[in-house]
Design a protein around this motif. Structure first.
Motif, PDB file in Angstrom:
ATOM      1  N   UNK A  79       0.875  -1.266  -0.049  1.00  0.00           N
ATOM      2  CA  UNK A  79       0.116   0.032   0.087  1.00  0.00           C
ATOM      3  C   UNK A  79       0.798   1.204  -0.001  1.00  0.00           C
ATOM      4  N   UNK A  80       0.375   2.336  -0.578  1.00  0.00           N
ATOM      5  CA  UNK A  80       0.898   3.694  -0.473  1.00  0.00           C
ATOM      6  C   UNK A  80       0.560   4.502   0.639  1.00  0.00           C
ATOM      7  N   UNK A  81       1.221   5.482   0.846  1.00  0.00           N
ATOM      8  CA  UNK A  81       0.793   6.229   1.891  1.00  0.00           C
ATOM      9  C   UNK A  81      -0.364   7.084   1.714  1.00  0.00           C
ATOM     10  N   UNK A  82      -0.805   7.326   0.508  1.00  0.00           N
ATOM     11  CA  UNK A  82      -2.081   7.872   0.381  1.00  0.00           C
ATOM     12  C   UNK A  82      -3.117   6.788   0.608  1.00  0.00           C
ATOM     13  N   UNK A  83      -2.898   5.674   0.403  1.00  0.00           N
ATOM     14  CA  UNK A  83      -3.930   4.435   0.770  1.00  0.00           C
ATOM     15  C   UNK A  83      -3.883   4.442   2.436  1.00  0.00           C
ATOM     16  N   UNK A  84      -3.023   4.451   3.079  1.00  0.00           N
ATOM     17  CA  UNK A  84      -3.051   4.253   4.295  1.00  0.00           C
ATOM     18  C   UNK A  84      -3.679   5.313   4.945  1.00  0.00           C
ATOM     19  N   UNK A  85      -3.653   6.655   4.452  1.00  0.00           N
ATOM     20  CA  UNK A  85      -4.039   7.935   4.850  1.00  0.00           C
ATOM     21  C   UNK A  85      -5.569   8.078   4.586  1.00  0.00           C
ATOM     22  N   UNK A  86      -6.196   7.069   3.862  1.00  0.00           N
ATOM     23  CA  UNK A  86      -7.434   6.949   3.315  1.00  0.00           C
ATOM     24  C   UNK A  86      -8.413   6.571   4.193  1.00  0.00           C
ATOM     25  N   UNK A  87      -9.399   7.209   4.770  1.00  0.00           N
ATOM     26  CA  UNK A  87     -10.387   6.873   5.778  1.00  0.00           C
ATOM     27  C   UNK A  87     -11.689   7.138   5.058  1.00  0.00           C
ATOM     28  N   UNK A  88     -12.407   6.416   4.408  1.00  0.00           N
ATOM     29  CA  UNK A  88     -13.709   6.609   3.850  1.00  0.00           C
ATOM     30  C   UNK A  88     -14.919   7.131   4.861  1.00  0.00           C
ATOM     31  N   UNK A  89     -14.659   6.223   5.951  1.00  0.00           N
ATOM     32  CA  UNK A  89     -15.758   6.788   6.911  1.00  0.00           C
ATOM     33  C   UNK A  89     -15.711   8.168   7.411  1.00  0.00           C
ATOM     34  N   UNK A  90     -14.704   8.741   7.163  1.00  0.00           N
ATOM     35  CA  UNK A  90     -14.492  10.124   7.675  1.00  0.00           C
ATOM     36  C   UNK A  90     -14.766  11.190   6.778  1.00  0.00           C
TER      37      UNK A  90
END
Lengths: 113, 109
Positions: free
Chosen positions: B80-91
């Motif tokens: 995973x990339x950092x963008x994916x790690x920082x992605x929180x769809x619930x928020x």
């Protein structure tokens, strides 16, 4: 949160291991080992082995199980086990006791009565 | 799923063959005892049947039980990339003041 433990590889990189996955793999291998000890003990009893030949048959069975587990893991055994030698030597005496139990029982059933 | 069923059928066949070998060996010993002969070793077919059944049973137990898991904890993270790690769809927030930029926006009275 999964508990992890780490080791350092040859390149200096630290590898984190999942405790749950390690326990799952080891318990699966222990199940195979106990089954192997029981069934090879039955086979030794049927064949009428006695004395040193019976114990050699146990060593052969342990080795065959080790080979089969590594074949099952494929060329990427490092993904599933930390050490291959422990896979061969773990629970050796416990399996031997199970083996002798089934060996003497089946020998008595087939060759004595 | 079908593969497990096949392994289980082979396992049952291996156990049945092992039991049959045991019965044959006992039968052979009884025959030798009745005819008062000396026992040296089992016939070759019983030996082969026992060994082959043993290998079949052990192999199929490993196939059924041996669902090994990946033990390296960070393997999933490495993909995973950092963008994916920082992605929180619930928020995700869609109701914010950006709508004021819409030309048709009418302030609430």
């Amino acid at each position: 949160m999964n508990r992890v433990k780490t080791t350092q590889s040859k390149t200096g990189e630290i590898i984190a291991y999942s405790e749950g996955a390690i326990r799952n793999n080891i318990s699966a291998v222990e199940y195979c080992r106990t089954s192997m000890a029981a069934i090879s003990g039955c086979a030794a009893g049927i064949l009428g082995l006695s004395g040193t030949l019976g114990f050699l048959f146990y060593f052969l069975s342990v080795f065959v199980l080790w080979i089969l587990v590594l074949v099952k893991s494929g060329t990427q055994w490092r993904k599933f086990f930390i050490n291959r030698r422990n896979l061969l030597t773990n629970q050796f005496m416990g399996g031997l006791c199970t083996y002798v139990l089934f060996w003497t029982f089946l020998y008595g059933m087939v060759h004595v009565y | 799923m079908g593969s497990k069923l096949f392994n289980k059928l082979l396992l049952i066949a291996g156990f049945a063959s092992l039991a049959h070998a045991a019965f044959s060996a006992a039968h052979h010993r009884t025959y030798l005892r009745l005819t008062e002969q000396e026992w040296n070793s089992l016939p070759l077919d019983i030996i082969l049947q026992t060994v082959i059944s043993l290998v079949i049973v052990i192999y199929n137990i490993i196939e059924i039980v041996g669902n090994f898991k990946e033990i390296r904890a960070t393997v999933d993270m490495q993909q995973k990339t950092w963008d994916t790690l920082g992605n929180f769809p619930s928020f995700y927030s869609f109701n914010h003041r950006g709508r004021a930029l819409n030309p048709g926006y009418t302030p609430p009275e």
